[in-house]
Scaffold this active site. Structure first.
Site, mmCIF file in Angstrom:
data_model
loop_
_atom_site.group_PDB
_atom_site.id
_atom_site.type_symbol
_atom_site.label_atom_id
_atom_site.label_comp_id
_atom_site.label_asym_id
_atom_site.label_seq_id
_atom_site.Cartn_x
_atom_site.Cartn_y
_atom_site.Cartn_z
ATOM 1 N N ALA A 250 -72.203 -107.292 -5.714
ATOM 2 C CA ALA A 250 -73.813 -107.239 -5.222
ATOM 3 C C ALA A 250 -72.475 -106.072 -3.595
ATOM 4 C CB ALA A 250 -74.185 -108.057 -4.413
ATOM 5 N N ALA A 251 -72.688 -104.403 -4.401
ATOM 6 C CA ALA A 251 -71.515 -103.919 -4.147
ATOM 7 C C ALA A 251 -71.186 -102.710 -2.954
ATOM 8 C CB ALA A 251 -70.355 -102.884 -5.051
ATOM 9 N N ALA A 252 -73.190 -102.222 -3.191
ATOM 10 C CA ALA A 252 -73.378 -101.115 -2.175
ATOM 11 C C ALA A 252 -73.328 -101.222 -0.858
ATOM 12 C CB ALA A 252 -74.510 -100.356 -2.953
ATOM 13 N N PRO A 253 -73.768 -100.794 0.290
ATOM 14 C CA PRO A 253 -72.690 -99.357 -0.404
ATOM 15 C C PRO A 253 -71.258 -98.871 -0.103
ATOM 16 C CG PRO A 253 -72.963 -100.060 2.125
ATOM 17 C CD PRO A 253 -73.379 -100.872 1.489
ATOM 18 N N CYS B 277 -74.881 -112.175 5.927
ATOM 19 C CA CYS B 277 -75.540 -111.701 7.051
ATOM 20 C C CYS B 277 -76.610 -112.758 7.954
ATOM 21 C CB CYS B 277 -75.585 -110.310 7.682
ATOM 22 S SG CYS B 277 -76.432 -109.479 6.366
#
Ligand code: SAM
Length: 327
Positions: free
Chosen positions: A129-132, A252
């Site tokens: 789940a990479a972006a940004p 988060c």
């Protein structure tokens, strides 16, 4: 369940935030931590960043920024990381170092995830789940751009932001995929040495009364929806991991449904999953919870950690899980 009395529920520290969110937070934290953490939702946060070692080094970057009359201060527990005074943030984001990818602005809590996963040069890594791309790029730096990072992101606009950040940072070991992470494990079973799942979540730790939009859509239902997606993603992450490999799960959010409960779900389904003890270079943390509402979790969940927010660090949840080798 502790109930707040009228006087304290009217206290300035509680104003603005959804009352149900505050009530849940009070049940998660100790009384002292609760009062202190409530105050952080009203503060403007420090600006922190790290050098991109693929394009510069800590000393050169510091000198470059000082020549612009900025005052970067090193973070003593994390080489290559800095803070600048709040009134220098704008100049930092207008510097050539920023535009040319020699630095990346990132919260210190976010930097802990790659630090704990500890990818090594030459390894095959999945960032599901990479972006940004802040954590992807930190990993590329740690790997000296050697090896292979698959960075997955299904949201087109965010995917393009990820691509731009990778290009700017010169991280040629990163390969991007506009895909839903839920299908990756089935497509690429046991392929990766390490997997990062920095899961999409209710983002509770990003709530700020300076930006009421940050919590405008918060609800228990949103937490439940996030949990459903997170469960699917963690199973996919697990399937893609080689035996002997490690998975770092982070969010988060403060919500136990999105943190301990998701990891507990993985542990129950996979006897090969073992939670590792996390040693943190900071003190503002507490162990993962062992129960929440009517649910009890595996006792090893106390090895996961909750980062408690400060002016400098966002709230964060971290769990490091080892896939025991096949016998
Ligand atoms: N790791 C990123 C970083 O450090 O910059 C932040 C990731 S953010 C917490 C979670 C990301 O997951 C969002 O970009 C979101 O669009 C993406 N996401 C949402 N649904 C997803 C899915 N089904 N599969 C993979 N990623 C998803």
């Amino acid at each position: 369940m502790p109930k707040s009395d009228n006087a304290s529920s009217a206290s300035p520290a509680r104003q603005g935030l959804p009352p149900e969110f505050i009530e849940r937070l009070q049940r998660i934290l100790t009384p002292d931590a609760f009062e202190e953490i409530l105050r952080t939702f009203h503060m403007s946060k420090e600006t922190t960043f790290r050098v991109n070692p693929l394009k510069s080094d800590a000393d050169s970057l510091k000198k470059e920024l000082e020549s612009l009359d900025l005052h970067p201060e090193t973070i003593d527990w994390l080489p290559g990381a800095f803070r600048v005074p709040e009134d220098e943030r704008r100049a930092l984001t207008e510097s050539n170092a920023f535009y040319e990818g020699r630095l990346y602005i990132q919260n210190l809590s976010s930097m802990l995830a790659p630090l704990l996963l500890a990818p090594e040069p030459g390894e095959r890594i999945l960032d599901l789940a990479a972006a940004p791309g802040g954590k992807t790029l930190m990993m590329a730096g740690m790997m000296e751009n050697r090896g292979w990072i698959s960075a997955v992101e299904p949201v087109r606009e965010r995917f393009h932001k990820l691509r731009a950040n990778i290009d700017r940072a010169g991280a040629s070991c990163v390969h991007t995929y506009l895909k839903d992470g839920r299908g990756v494990g089935r497509a690429l079973p046991e392929r990766f040495h390490r997997v990062l799942l920095d899961a999409p979540c209710s983002s509770e730790a990003k709530f700020s009364t300076l930006r009421p939009q940050s919590y405008a859509f918060w609800s228990r239902r949103k937490i439940r929806e996030s949990r459903k997606l997170q469960r699917r993603l963690i199973l996919s992450a697990w399937e893609s991991l080689k035996p002997g490999g490690r998975l770092l799960y982070s969010t988060c959010s403060f919500a136990p449904e999105e943190n301990e409960e998701v990891v507990d779900f993985l542990l129950r389904k996979n006897p090969q999953a073992r939670l590792l003890t996390i040693d943190l270079p900071v003190e503002n943390s507490m162990p993962g919870l062992l129960r929440w509402e009517k649910k009890s979790f595996d006792p090893s969940l106390s090895r996961s950690r909750r980062i408690l927010p400060t002016r400098e660090m966002d709230g964060f949840y971290l769990a490091l899980i080892q896939k025991e080798p096949n016998r």
